[in-house]
Structures are given as C-alpha cells and as structure tokens.
Design a protein around this motif. Sequence first.
Motif, PDB file in Angstrom:
ATOM      1  N   GLY A  61       0.842  -1.183   0.000  1.00 22.67           N
ATOM      2  CA  GLY A  61       0.000   0.000   0.000  1.00 22.67           C
ATOM      3  C   GLY A  61       0.880   1.237   0.000  1.00 22.67           C
ATOM      4  N   VAL A  62       0.533   2.233  -0.810  1.00 20.69           N
ATOM      5  CA  VAL A  62       1.318   3.466  -0.885  1.00 20.69           C
ATOM      6  C   VAL A  62       0.447   4.607  -0.405  1.00 20.69           C
ATOM      7  CG1 VAL A  62       2.545   5.041  -2.405  1.00 20.69           C
ATOM      8  CG2 VAL A  62       2.610   2.609  -2.856  1.00 20.69           C
ATOM      9  N   LYS A  63       0.947   5.365   0.559  1.00 23.82           N
ATOM     10  CA  LYS A  63       0.226   6.545   1.032  1.00 23.82           C
ATOM     11  C   LYS A  63       1.129   7.755   0.830  1.00 23.82           C
ATOM     12  CE  LYS A  63      -3.023   5.182   4.642  1.00 23.82           C
ATOM     13  NZ  LYS A  63      -4.215   5.795   4.338  1.00 23.82           N
ATOM     14  N   ALA A  64       0.574   8.825   0.282  1.00 26.55           N
ATOM     15  CA  ALA A  64       1.359  10.030   0.027  1.00 26.55           C
ATOM     16  C   ALA A  64       1.026  11.072   1.082  1.00 26.55           C
ATOM     17  CB  ALA A  64       1.044  10.568  -1.364  1.00 26.55           C
ATOM     18  N   GLU A  65       2.063  11.610   1.711  1.00 22.42           N
ATOM     19  CA  GLU A  65       1.844  12.658   2.701  1.00 22.42           C
ATOM     20  C   GLU A  65       2.796  13.811   2.423  1.00 22.42           C
ATOM     21  OE1 GLU A  65       2.014  11.316   6.716  1.00 22.42           O
ATOM     22  OE2 GLU A  65       0.554   9.722   6.347  1.00 22.42           O
ATOM     23  N   ILE A  66       2.430  14.988   2.908  1.00 19.52           N
ATOM     24  CA  ILE A  66       3.280  16.151   2.658  1.00 19.52           C
ATOM     25  C   ILE A  66       4.281  16.268   3.798  1.00 19.52           C
ATOM     26  CG2 ILE A  66       3.293  18.642   2.390  1.00 19.52           C
ATOM     27  CD1 ILE A  66       0.703  18.485   1.033  1.00 19.52           C
ATOM     28  N   GLY A  67       5.545  16.411   3.442  1.00 20.30           N
ATOM     29  CA  GLY A  67       6.569  16.523   4.474  1.00 20.30           C
ATOM     30  C   GLY A  67       7.649  17.486   4.058  1.00 20.30           C
ATOM     31  N   LYS A  68       8.684  17.588   4.887  1.00 18.01           N
ATOM     32  CA  LYS A  68       9.796  18.484   4.594  1.00 18.01           C
ATOM     33  C   LYS A  68      10.865  17.714   3.836  1.00 18.01           C
ATOM     34  CE  LYS A  68      11.984  22.035   7.276  1.00 18.01           C
ATOM     35  NZ  LYS A  68      11.827  23.093   6.323  1.00 18.01           N
TER      36      LYS A  68
END
Lengths: 291, 245
Positions: A61-68
């Motif tokens: 499973g691939v989850k995309a999150e916003i990070g630095k």
Amino acid sequence: MAAVQVSEAEKVYIMHGVRDDLRLDGRGCEDYRHMEIETDVVSNTDGSAKISLGHTDVLVGVKAEIGKPKPMVPDEGYLEFFVDCSANATPEFEGRGGEELGVELSNTLYKVFNNRHSVDLRSLCICPGENCWVLYVDVLLLQCDGNLFDAISIAIKAALFNTRIPKVHISEDEEGVKEMELSDDPYDCMRLNVENVPCIVTLCKIGHRHVVDATLQEKACSVASLLISVTHRGTVTCVRKMGGGSLDPESIFEMTEAGKRVGKALHAPLMELLQKEESLGKKRQKVGFLG
Amino acid sequence: MAGLELLSDQGYRLDGRKASELRKVQARTSVFAQADGSAYLEQGNTKALAVVYGPHETRGSRSKSLHDRAVINCQYSMATFSTAERKRRPHGDRKSSEMSLHLKQTFEAAVLTELYPRSQIDIYVKILQADGGNYSACVNAATLALVDAGIPMRDYVCACTAGFVEDTPLADLCHAEESGGGTSLALALLPRSGNIALLQMDARLHQDHLDALIEAAMTACKGLSKVLDGVVRQHLEEVSVLIRD
C-alpha cells in the motif's frame, strides 16, 4: 525466513534435478512460478497492489503525505519503506519475531528504490526546500514460500504505477505567506513515471547451477544467492550477495548475466498487464482475496 | 459537523442504510494454502483476514501450557495503510493488545479446548482496511478460519456493533458513526443458544435503553450467522464437487 526442514536425500534429489534443468514442480532453472497481480485492492490508500507468486502473497500500500524535504536535496521528495512480516505467514513472526526479517527487507528496498534514477523524485517536490511529497510504501507479507524480494519489487512497481497523488496548487497572498491547496477532484491527480523502476531478481546457487524464483525447499539446498535489481533497459542498479556460503567470481559473473536476461524480460509483460488493467477502468471487477 | 446527522428524518443513515440494516458481508475461506485455516471477510469497507495455526505443541515456554485444555493465543494487528492516517506500528500498541485479549476471551468461550490438552491454537487477525466494526469483522473472520481449520467449536461466533441515536438503535456502525461520540456497543454472540461471549459498551447510555440496544445487536448477529453459515456451506459444496468422481 520461515524455515522448511529438508532431509539429505531430498537435497540430493533437488540438486540432481537442477543439474538437469528440471526442478521439483517441472520448471526450468530460469522460469518463474504462476504470478497473479492486481492493483487498487485497498481503497483508502493512494495506490496499492497485491501479488501472488506461487504460494508467496504480498500486499503493498502506498500513502502520500506532505513533508519536509531532506536538507541535502531540497528539490526532491523521497520514499519511506516499511515491511511488516505478519504472523499470518508463520507463527514465528508473532510479536517481534518478524522484525529482523522486516528490517533486512526494508533496508534492501531503500538501496534499490530510493534514488533519483529509479523513481523521478523531482516530480514529488512541491516547494523546493519547504514541502515535498513523501511516499510511504508499506509492504505486508501474508504468505511466505521463498523469493520474497522478487515478489515485493514487482508489487512495489505495480503499486507505484497505481498511485494517484493529488495535485497541489500554491497561492501566495499579499504578505508573501504561501498557502497550499489540495485539489478536491479525485480525478485531478499526478501519476508517477515507473518506467525506470527496477525489478529484483534473486538467483540461488544450487550445486553448480543457479535457479531463479526458488521455493523454500530449494533455498534450503542452496549455499548462497545473488540479488540483482534490473531496469527495463537491462541496466543493473544493485547487486547483493546473500547467504552464508561463498561464491567464486566466475559464477557471480554468470549469475549476473542470467539475472540481467531474466529481469529485462520481466518488465515488458508487466507494464503491458498494468496498462491493460488500467484501461478496463470502472468496468473492472475487483477480486482481491474473494476470487 | 453541521448537516451530518447520524439518522435523518426519513430514517436514513450517513451511508444510506436504514437503522437496522447491516452492511454488505462477503467472505471466503481457505484463502491461504500454507496455514491450517484461513478466511477473508469484508463487512462494508472493513476488510479482515484471519489465519489459524493449530492445534500444535505449545511454542516457547512449556509453563504456558495447561494440563487439561488448549491455550488459545490471539494476535490482532492492523496494516499500516488500513486507517485514513497512516499507522506507525502494526501491533504492540495498547489498543491492539487489548483487542487481542478480547479475541482470546471470545474464542475461549466457543472452542472446545478440553479436547486438546497441553496444546496451543494460534489465531492471527489482520485488518487490511478499517472502517468501523474492526472487532466484529475480526471475530467473524476468525470464526470462519477456525471452521476451515477443522477445530471443533460449540457454535459460530458472530459479532456486531450497535449504537443508539434518538431512541433508535442502529446496527453495524461504520467509522463515522463510531467516532461521532455516541454510544457504541460491541457484542459477540453464539447464535443457537443466544449466549453472549463478549459485551463491551462505550459512552453513556440511559439504562432504559440498554435492553433495546442489546436486542438490536443480537438480531444483527443472528443475521450474520446465517451469512457465515452460507459461506461455509458453499465452500464445502465447491470442495466436494472437486473430490466427487
């Protein structure tokens, strides 16, 4: 890995068979087992894929999150891997038993996939130095019958192909404060280019010959194995020797050549299958585990 | 949130169901060939996978084995991508340990453990997608897996959640309804005798409503037991067709 006990007589039988290019289930030395791939099986991820290679079952499973972004490369996003060897595969993985294998698998995956040559990390950047997409790739091992690396790498390639990352619109107001807006439209998304994503081929040395896609029994007869990650052009991106035995340099060269050949031949049918599955669109009947 | 009522004036819930309607249940046994018993169950959007190993000799310390019955060992874990927010640890946190204990308690009531002294039965449940009713989906999947493994049980164990909104009990809560802060009751039932294996309730409820709530949950469980029974019989039919000449 889950161990299977093989007697001396069985080992000799397997080695003699491999010598004559005939394995226990009738395959040749460079044949894969029956493989089934399906994408988009888990709906609250951004991308997912399920693969069964013989009796090895893997779910990614691939989850995309916003990070630095990382300070050394401010204009690139990155991938984070986590491999969960679940107790489903074998009772030895209960509690913290599967951690060792999980850590070994995820470290190898970092080496193979998390570089700008495999995945276009620049496309994951939102605002250089401030925001980027971080793709959390979670691998779930459900059943274990040898050849984990190959199955995991193919599943990762399929899951990355299936990943839909929402588009981000950055607007600046009068004071220069940047505001990010994620698009609400589920169809307004960015897809990843998975052309250069490599596939891992594991070759196990049994006697004087090597086999591709070894089952647990064959692994018990082999002294050492070589792990090669190959792209669709036949370029080798990572080579690793695993196992306790030693290999002489000539056999390493032979195995690398065989690995390149086998790996290169994997990509074209895989991409064709993924494109075909995608073209079915809404009409596709999702099977998952119910089939 | 304004406008999101758990039960509308016409009697429809957030996902369009009526108050006593269950979500769609689909299941399949014998999903994995290597385990002794396995099952996959979907209850709406909640997907659970259960695997049973056993009965086998007690692994680890001999002191854990009981002289007159089998030990049931459960592990509940969630896939890291199962929830909307990514979960960092699949198991080992407090919630998972509590769920594992609940599962153990539930199945000790149903499995005929006296038939296997000094042995161990392992039940491993994995949630692939969580959308409310995690415990119920696990219990239902584990029941099917135990049946698939051929372990004798007193009865099917069926579980369901129930909630209460404005004098109406709701059966089979989804995630939005559970996290709304209202009452949520989880019930595990042995349908034929009507005995309750596990009962757990969160949030406040007036005691006059308790009977109605338990009644709604029990009716839902009895409906589920028919579905599970159907799945087992269908699997047996498929297998016997293959064996028959």
